[in-house]
Design a protein around this motif. Structure first.
Motif, short mmCIF file in Angstrom:
data_model
loop_
_atom_site.label_atom_id
_atom_site.label_comp_id
_atom_site.label_asym_id
_atom_site.label_seq_id
_atom_site.Cartn_x
_atom_site.Cartn_y
_atom_site.Cartn_z
N PHE A 61 2.23 1.73 -3.50
CA PHE A 61 1.17 2.23 -4.38
C PHE A 61 0.91 3.72 -4.11
CE2 PHE A 61 -3.48 2.86 -5.13
CZ PHE A 61 -3.42 2.81 -6.52
N THR A 62 0.88 4.09 -2.84
CA THR A 62 0.66 5.50 -2.47
C THR A 62 1.78 6.37 -3.02
OG1 THR A 62 -0.35 4.70 -0.43
CG2 THR A 62 0.20 7.02 -0.49
N VAL A 73 1.35 6.88 -6.73
CA VAL A 73 0.25 7.82 -7.03
C VAL A 73 0.67 9.25 -6.72
CG1 VAL A 73 -2.09 8.50 -6.32
CG2 VAL A 73 -1.58 6.11 -6.76
N LEU A 125 0.83 -1.22 0.00
CA LEU A 125 0.00 0.00 0.00
C LEU A 125 0.86 1.26 0.00
CD1 LEU A 125 -2.93 -0.91 2.43
CD2 LEU A 125 -3.08 -0.47 0.00
#
Lengths: 222, 79
Positions: B9-10, B13, B6
């Motif tokens: 992914f953060t 982004v 996570l």
């Protein structure tokens, strides 16, 4: 369901919604763009919270259930279910379930008879080896059961020398299932680890499940 | 394990969003489309994440959104 991801995801979505409203009011398109990417992130985190699961958990659960049914059947057929003696032997490191007291040295792994007394000896060497943490039994059991395996929220140890009472406080859902199903792996784990720590054979005196607390009493066999 | 997934992914982004802000992109749908692309690329490369989290509903939602954005852009060009 993982609440920390659920809450994180909800918060991220809420922040994204506030930013989107702000951008619509002020006309800042860059903020709207950033809020939309945050929304995607929030949705992914929220979904993680809702659906995350280790891939083999279900398989192991089924495997344990089937194996427990087999062991229960063997215990039932041999009259060892209920009112039997439970002993942990350090030689061969096994748990021996029998109707009458039997000597550890006379038993071997599997189902057998000693002087017409049936017994079932289960291997315990699959219990992982842990370095002894702390100088007391409570510290050791807390480290492994609470921090490593997350079986319960806390461990209490009462007594000493010949007899001990171990309380597992705040036992979780899946663990409760394990406790209720013969041969009760949590009992095997607690007694096995205690026997290793104390360096003695142990015999179970009693066990109780009171709400979410599991209490095991045993005596040291010298 | 999942925390690492996570966080990565953060980070991806955030980098993409900052890059789009840096180049002066103003269209909100461009931000959304890039975030969706990152999601699909990341979950395809890191299959362990897809293995642990049930993403079918998110996939459906994001692919539909992405298709609508692309359709809208194509329509704008052809108009």
């Amino acid at each position: 369901m993982y609440f920390k991801y659920l809450i994180s995801g909800s918060l991220i979505i809420a922040v994204s919604a506030v930013a989107a409203i702000y951008s619509l009011i002020t006309g800042l398109e860059v903020v709207l763009g950033a809020s939309l990417t945050t929304l995607v992130l929030g949705i992914v985190v929220l979904t993680t919270g809702l659906t995350y699961g280790e891939p083999l958990t279900e398989l192991y659960r089924t495997y344990v259930r089937d194996l427990s049914r087999l062991v229960s059947k063997v215990l039932e057929d041999s009259g060892l279910l209920g009112g039997s003696r439970f002993r942990v032997c350090l030689n061969d490191f096994k748990a021996v379930i029998s109707t009458k007291p039997v000597s550890c040295l006379e038993t071997s792994l599997g189902f057998g008879l000693v002087n017409d007394t049936p017994y079932l000896a289960l291997p315990l060497d699959s219990i992982p080896r842990f370095e002894v943490v702390g100088s007391d039994l409570r510290g050791y059991l807390s480290e492994v059961l609470t921090r490593k395996f997350r079986v319960c929220r806390g461990v209490n140890v009462l007594g000493g020398e010949d007899g001990y009472t171990i309380e597992l406080l705040g036992v979780g859902g899946d663990v409760l299932e394990l406790i209720k199903t013969p041969p009760n792996y949590i009992k095997l784990l607690v007694l096995g680890m205690s026997a290793k720590f104390l360096g003695n054979d142990l015999e179970l005196v009693s066990e109780d499940l009171i709400s979410n607390n599991y209490v095991v009493k045993f005596r040291v066999v010298k | 394990m999942i925390e690492g997934d996570l966080i990565l992914f953060t980070v991806l982004v955030v980098i993409a969003t900052l890059a789009l802000i840096y180049v002066g992109e103003l269209r909100p749908d461009a931000y959304l489309a890039v975030a969706i692309l990152i999601y699909f690329i990341y979950t395809s490369v890191n299959y362990g994440f897809r293995f642990r989290v049930k993403l079918k509903v998110v996939d459906l939602l994001l692919i539909t959104t992405f298709s609508l954005i692309v359709a809208y852009r194509v329509y704008e060009v052809l108009k």
